[in-house]
Design an enzyme around this catalytic site. Structure first.
Site, PDB file in Angstrom:
ATOM      1  N   ASN A   1      -5.254 -10.348  -3.487  1.00 36.32           N
ATOM      2  CA  ASN A   1      -4.943  -9.762  -2.176  1.00 36.32           C
ATOM      3  C   ASN A   1      -4.487  -8.312  -2.372  1.00 36.32           C
ATOM      4  OD1 ASN A   1      -2.649 -10.733  -3.496  1.00 36.32           O
ATOM      5  ND2 ASN A   1      -1.612 -11.451  -1.663  1.00 36.32           N
TER       6      ASN A   1
ATOM      7  N   LEU B   1       3.917  12.393   1.109  1.00 38.17           N
ATOM      8  CA  LEU B   1       4.596  13.403   1.929  1.00 38.17           C
ATOM      9  C   LEU B   1       3.566  14.360   2.526  1.00 38.17           C
ATOM     10  CD1 LEU B   1       7.506  14.425   2.683  1.00 38.17           C
ATOM     11  CD2 LEU B   1       7.229  16.095   0.844  1.00 38.17           C
TER      12      LEU B   1
ATOM     13  N   THR C   1      -5.925 -11.600   3.714  1.00 38.14           N
ATOM     14  CA  THR C   1      -7.066 -10.993   3.020  1.00 38.14           C
ATOM     15  C   THR C   1      -8.166 -12.041   2.760  1.00 38.14           C
ATOM     16  OG1 THR C   1      -6.035 -11.468   0.904  1.00 38.14           O
ATOM     17  CG2 THR C   1      -5.584  -9.307   1.865  1.00 38.14           C
TER      18      THR C   1
ATOM     19  N   LYS D   1       1.870   2.090  -5.029  1.00 37.36           N
ATOM     20  CA  LYS D   1       2.442   1.518  -6.270  1.00 37.36           C
ATOM     21  C   LYS D   1       1.532   1.788  -7.468  1.00 37.36           C
ATOM     22  CE  LYS D   1       2.499  -2.504  -4.254  1.00 37.36           C
ATOM     23  NZ  LYS D   1       2.121  -2.131  -2.876  1.00 37.36           N
ATOM     24  N   GLY D   2       0.207   1.619  -7.265  1.00 37.49           N
ATOM     25  CA  GLY D   2      -0.753   1.797  -8.362  1.00 37.49           C
ATOM     26  C   GLY D   2      -0.641   3.183  -8.966  1.00 37.49           C
TER      27      GLY D   2
ATOM     28  N   ARG E   1      -9.966  -2.707   5.856  1.00 32.68           N
ATOM     29  CA  ARG E   1      -9.506  -2.698   7.244  1.00 32.68           C
ATOM     30  C   ARG E   1      -8.688  -1.432   7.535  1.00 32.68           C
ATOM     31  NH1 ARG E   1      -6.291  -8.252   7.568  1.00 32.68           N
ATOM     32  NH2 ARG E   1      -5.854  -7.676   5.418  1.00 32.68           N
TER      33      ARG E   1
ATOM     34  N   THR F   1       3.006 -12.587   3.030  1.00 31.68           N
ATOM     35  CA  THR F   1       2.178 -13.212   2.023  1.00 31.68           C
ATOM     36  C   THR F   1       2.970 -14.404   1.468  1.00 31.68           C
ATOM     37  OG1 THR F   1       0.748 -12.829   0.117  1.00 31.68           O
ATOM     38  CG2 THR F   1       2.888 -11.697   0.084  1.00 31.68           C
TER      39      THR F   1
ATOM     40  N   GLY G   1      -4.470  -4.446  -3.765  1.00 33.86           N
ATOM     41  CA  GLY G   1      -5.452  -3.404  -4.089  1.00 33.86           C
ATOM     42  C   GLY G   1      -4.663  -2.179  -4.482  1.00 33.86           C
ATOM     43  N   HIS G   2      -4.620  -1.885  -5.778  1.00 35.40           N
ATOM     44  CA  HIS G   2      -3.814  -0.769  -6.276  1.00 35.40           C
ATOM     45  C   HIS G   2      -4.743   0.342  -6.764  1.00 35.40           C
ATOM     46  CE1 HIS G   2      -0.164  -3.619  -7.092  1.00 35.40           C
ATOM     47  NE2 HIS G   2      -0.571  -3.623  -5.845  1.00 35.40           N
TER      48      HIS G   2
ATOM     49  N   GLN H   1       2.069  -6.088  -3.032  1.00 38.74           N
ATOM     50  CA  GLN H   1       2.492  -6.196  -1.630  1.00 38.74           C
ATOM     51  C   GLN H   1       3.801  -5.405  -1.416  1.00 38.74           C
ATOM     52  OE1 GLN H   1       1.438  -9.529  -3.157  1.00 38.74           O
ATOM     53  NE2 GLN H   1      -0.519  -8.654  -2.639  1.00 38.74           N
TER      54      GLN H   1
ATOM     55  N   ASP I   1       0.812  -1.226   0.000  1.00 36.58           N
ATOM     56  CA  ASP I   1       0.000   0.000   0.000  1.00 36.58           C
ATOM     57  C   ASP I   1       0.841   1.270   0.000  1.00 36.58           C
ATOM     58  OD1 ASP I   1      -2.212  -1.690   0.151  1.00 36.58           O
ATOM     59  OD2 ASP I   1      -2.197  -1.655   2.336  1.00 36.58           O
TER      60      ASP I   1
END
Ligand code: GDP
Ligand code: IMO
Ligand code: MG
Length: 433
Positions: free
Chosen positions: A38, A331, A130, A16-17, A302, A238, A40-41, A223, A13
């Site tokens: 698992n 930032l 997940t 990356k996406g 979550r 993972t 989520g991007h 991940q 998280d």
């Protein structure tokens, strides 16, 4: 842009996406190589927000080719849903989306087993997964009993599936878990196979051809390094190789075709699920960061655990991945913080650690050694060049570059494409310490 591997350098998280979306313009192919849904991007384009789980984050760019590599694990039903969701929003996958026939398939019994293991009452044994069946699917791959995406198209698929269901149901019965209905499963997976058939192929010659023609490939890690099956905080990890080396085994592209590794880090740290997190803030400051950073899981919703930047983790990630430069994100989330802490080492039983110890029981007892720096208390979100940032924000970024020994090449101050500063496009512009 050269062939680039982009990895998460913390616990996932990192953003990356968003960074993949920014870099996609400069590439020809975007390739996922490990993990499954698992991940989520999140990608924000204009007023549209997309959360991708299985499909590479380059898919929203017309004309770019997107690949699901052999190292991934695919829930075909979830993939069909995701694909149709994107198509409904005007994204056309035809001719530019490829699924490796070697990628392993997540079956309902993997998810049941994942849930069953997670419901163990014993304190300290829960991973906080997940529940997407990731661990059991990679387990079957290693045990050599898994089914692969290519098997979906094999006329023998009904028999192969039947055999797996029979064995799996015996395991589930022994654990007191619900049984899988083999016939219903066959109907569901056969329907998914019809939708996915045009995309399932041997991607190896495609990627080989791309490298021969000198087309550019962007490998999208999922991940993060501390969730890697070998180098993460085992067993709170993972089940795939989330580190840069995974890009080779997860696609078949050889190591000497990789030109560059970008590590994505948040300007602080987060973790979802269980496991050691040395700089975790369980106080009001943690809550403030969670709120400012909207730190809620893109897959499970979550609340993410929040903490200070951990330079021990970042340096560890540098060693494993060979990171050329950081893409530093979020930032802006620290804009209101009075004093910011940076963890420069750990201490446990009188011993100082400058690398992450393998033994999770030691890591759990490690205390952070902090260096404090003053916050800038001013907005950063409108900065378009480094000099636009408040002086103390510039000092913070330079300090992280110095402590980790990795320059900053991309700096993100908001979720949208426009809130991104690039220092990696001309030689000599990287931000150093
Ligand atoms: P990924 O799994 O690494 O792709 O990251 P996620 O999408 O799960 O989580 C990152 C979250 O931060 C997403 O909601 C992004 O939209 C958001 N984000 C990314 N970069 C920035 C940034 O620089 N500032 C802020 N405030 N949000 C960001
Ligand atoms: P992206 O790609 C953050 C965590 C889970 C759990 C552990 C094992 O969005 O960064 P799993 O279901 O994989 O067996 O769960 O790994 N986890 C992630 N945490 N971001 C992710 O993906 C994650 N994928 C898995 O919370 O602690
Ligand atoms: Mg995510």
């Amino acid at each position: 842009m050269a062939n680039t591997v982009l990895i998460g350098a913390q616990w996932g998280d990192e953003g990356k996406g968003k960074i993949i979306d920014v870099l996609t313009e400069e590439t020809d192919w975007v390739v996922r190589y490990q993990g499954g849904n698992n991940a989520g991007h999140t990608v924000e384009i204009g007023s549209e927000k997309y959360v991708l789980h299985l499909i590479p984050s380059g898919m929203m760019h017309d004309g770019k080719k997107n690949v699901i590599g052999n190292g991934m694990v695919i829930d075909p039903v979830a993939l069909v849903k995701e694909l149709q969701g994107l198509e409904a929003r005007g994204c056309n996958a035809a001719g530019r989306f490829f699924i490796s026939d070697r990628a392993h398939m997540v079956l309902p019994f993997h998810k049941l087993l994942d849930e069953c293991r997670e419901s163990k009452p014993t304190e300290g044994e829960k991973i906080g997964t997940t529940k997407r069946g990731i661990g059991p699917t990679y387990g079957d791959k290693a045990a050599r009993v898994g089914l692969r995406m290519g098997d979906l198209l094999d006329p023998l698929f009904p028999q192969l599936l039947k055999k797996r269901v029979e064995e799996s149901n015996r395991v589930l019965a022994a654990l007191g878990a619900p049984q899988v209905d083999g016939e219903k499963l066959l109907v569901e997976y056969s329907a998914a196979a019809k939708v996915l058939a045009p995309y399932i192929t041997d991607v190896l010659p495609l990627l080989y051809g791309a490298t021969q023609r000198k087309e550019k490939i962007l490998f999208e890690g999922a991940q993060g390094t501390l969730l890697d099956i070998d180098f993460g905080t085992y067993p709170f990890v993972t089940s795939s190789s989330t580190t840069a080396g995974g890009a080779c085994t997860g696609t078949g592209v050889p190591p000497h075709r990789i030109d560059r590794v970008i590590g994505v880090v948040k300007a602080y740290a987060t973790r979802v699920g269980e496991g050691p997190f040395t700089t975790e803030l369980k106080d009001e400051m943690g809550e403030r960061i969670r709120k400012a950073g909207n730190e809620y899981g893109a897959t499970t919703g979550r609340p993410r655990r929040c903490g200070w930047f951990d330079a021990v983790v970042a340096h560890y990630a540098k060693m494993i991945n060979g990171i050329d430069y950081w893409a530093m994100t979020k930032l802006d989330v620290l804009d209101d913080v009075e004093t910011i802490r940076i963890c420069v080492a750990y201490e446990c039983d009188g011993k100082r650690y400058e690398s992450v110890p393998a033994n999770v029981r030691i890591l759990e007892r490690c205390k952070p050694v902090y260096e404090d720096v003053p916050g800038w208390r001013a907005p950063t979100k409108n900065a378009t060049k480094f000099a636009d940032l408040p002086t103390l924000a510039q000092s913070y970024v330079r300090k992280l570059a110095k402590i980790t020994g990795v320059p900053v090449g991309i700096l993100s101050v908001g979720p949208k494409r426009a809130s991104t500063m690039r220092f990696d496009q001309k030689p000599g512009e990287l931000i150093t310490g």
